[in-house]
Design a protein around this motif. Structure first.
Motif, short mmCIF file in Angstrom:
data_model
loop_
_atom_site.label_atom_id
_atom_site.label_comp_id
_atom_site.label_asym_id
_atom_site.label_seq_id
_atom_site.Cartn_x
_atom_site.Cartn_y
_atom_site.Cartn_z
N UNK A 171 4.67 20.03 5.31
CA UNK A 171 3.93 18.78 5.49
C UNK A 171 4.07 18.34 6.93
N UNK A 172 2.94 18.11 7.58
CA UNK A 172 2.91 17.71 8.98
C UNK A 172 2.15 16.39 9.08
N UNK A 173 2.62 15.51 9.94
CA UNK A 173 1.95 14.24 10.19
C UNK A 173 1.33 14.29 11.57
N UNK A 174 0.07 13.91 11.66
CA UNK A 174 -0.61 13.82 12.95
C UNK A 174 -0.74 12.35 13.32
N UNK A 198 0.81 -1.23 0.00
CA UNK A 198 0.00 0.00 0.00
C UNK A 198 0.83 1.28 0.00
N UNK A 199 2.13 1.18 0.20
CA UNK A 199 2.99 2.37 0.19
C UNK A 199 2.90 3.15 -1.12
N UNK A 200 2.82 2.49 -2.29
CA UNK A 200 2.66 3.26 -3.53
C UNK A 200 1.36 4.08 -3.54
N UNK A 201 0.31 3.56 -2.94
CA UNK A 201 -0.95 4.30 -2.83
C UNK A 201 -0.75 5.55 -1.99
N UNK A 202 -0.02 5.41 -0.89
CA UNK A 202 0.27 6.55 -0.02
C UNK A 202 1.11 7.58 -0.76
N UNK A 203 2.15 7.14 -1.44
CA UNK A 203 3.03 8.07 -2.15
C UNK A 203 2.26 8.82 -3.24
N UNK A 204 1.40 8.11 -3.96
CA UNK A 204 0.59 8.75 -5.00
C UNK A 204 -0.38 9.75 -4.38
N UNK A 205 -1.00 9.39 -3.27
CA UNK A 205 -1.96 10.29 -2.60
C UNK A 205 -1.27 11.57 -2.13
N UNK A 206 -0.07 11.44 -1.59
CA UNK A 206 0.68 12.63 -1.14
C UNK A 206 1.00 13.51 -2.34
N UNK A 207 1.49 12.90 -3.43
CA UNK A 207 1.81 13.67 -4.64
C UNK A 207 0.61 14.41 -5.19
N UNK A 208 -0.53 13.72 -5.24
CA UNK A 208 -1.77 14.35 -5.72
C UNK A 208 -2.18 15.48 -4.80
N UNK A 209 -2.12 15.25 -3.50
CA UNK A 209 -2.51 16.27 -2.52
C UNK A 209 -1.61 17.50 -2.63
N UNK A 210 -0.31 17.29 -2.82
CA UNK A 210 0.61 18.42 -2.96
C UNK A 210 0.28 19.25 -4.19
N UNK A 211 -0.25 18.61 -5.22
CA UNK A 211 -0.67 19.34 -6.41
C UNK A 211 -1.94 20.15 -6.20
N UNK A 212 -2.70 19.83 -5.16
CA UNK A 212 -3.97 20.49 -4.90
C UNK A 212 -3.95 21.44 -3.70
N UNK A 213 -2.82 21.48 -2.99
CA UNK A 213 -2.75 22.32 -1.79
C UNK A 213 -2.68 23.79 -2.20
N UNK A 214 -3.66 24.56 -1.73
CA UNK A 214 -3.69 25.99 -2.05
C UNK A 214 -2.78 26.77 -1.11
N UNK A 215 -2.73 26.35 0.13
CA UNK A 215 -1.95 27.07 1.13
C UNK A 215 -0.54 26.53 1.22
N UNK A 216 0.05 26.72 2.33
CA UNK A 216 1.43 26.31 2.54
C UNK A 216 1.54 25.12 3.49
N UNK A 217 0.41 24.45 3.81
CA UNK A 217 0.49 23.35 4.78
C UNK A 217 -0.39 22.18 4.36
N UNK A 218 0.19 20.98 4.39
CA UNK A 218 -0.53 19.74 4.16
C UNK A 218 -0.40 18.91 5.42
N UNK A 219 -1.53 18.48 5.96
CA UNK A 219 -1.56 17.66 7.16
C UNK A 219 -1.96 16.24 6.78
N UNK A 220 -1.15 15.26 7.16
CA UNK A 220 -1.49 13.86 6.96
C UNK A 220 -1.98 13.31 8.29
N UNK A 221 -3.27 13.01 8.36
CA UNK A 221 -3.84 12.45 9.59
C UNK A 221 -3.64 10.94 9.58
#
Length: 115
Positions: free
Chosen positions: A82-85, A30-53
């Motif tokens: 990028x912050x991890x919770x 499942x790590x490739x799914x996570x890596x792809x999700x992070x990459x996609x999210x970084x492309x959609x982040x409007x602000x300067x912070x991405x939080x991974x819950x």
């Protein structure tokens, strides 16, 4: 996006940041799914912070940690924080702590607004 063992919840706005929720197991399959999700999210982040819950992650293997490190490198390159919770009693936190990645990956125990 749902994998066999990992569910990636859609981005949502929280405290002026964008939050991506993860539930399940992050391992070699499942790590490739996570890596792809992070990459996609970084492309959609409007602000300067991405939080991974990652409070819903029940298992985090080294392949998942590698995906998080790769995601952090992508975030730095794009100027996104990028912050991890993860909670101290959770599997993700324990794995990151054992690997010595708590500070490296900016792990915090709860979602907090950007400074």
């Amino acid at each position: 996006m749902v994998g066999e063992l990992l569910e990636v919840k859609p981005l949502r706005d929280v405290s002026g940041a964008r939050l991506l929720g993860l539930v399940g197991e992050v391992d070699l399959s499942t790590a490739p799914t996570l890596e792809k999700a992070i990459g996609t999210a970084l492309g959609e982040v409007d602000g300067k912070k991405l939080i991974l819950d990652m409070t819903g992650v029940t298992f985090l293997a080294s392949a998942g940690m590698s995906a998080l490190i790769a995601g952090r490198e992508q975030a730095v390159a794009k100027g996104v924080e990028m912050v991890i919770v993860a909670t101290p009693t959770g599997a993700a936190y324990r794995s990151l702590e054992i690997a010595g990645l708590i500070e490296v990956l900016s792990v915090q125990q709860e979602v907090t607004p950007p400074v």
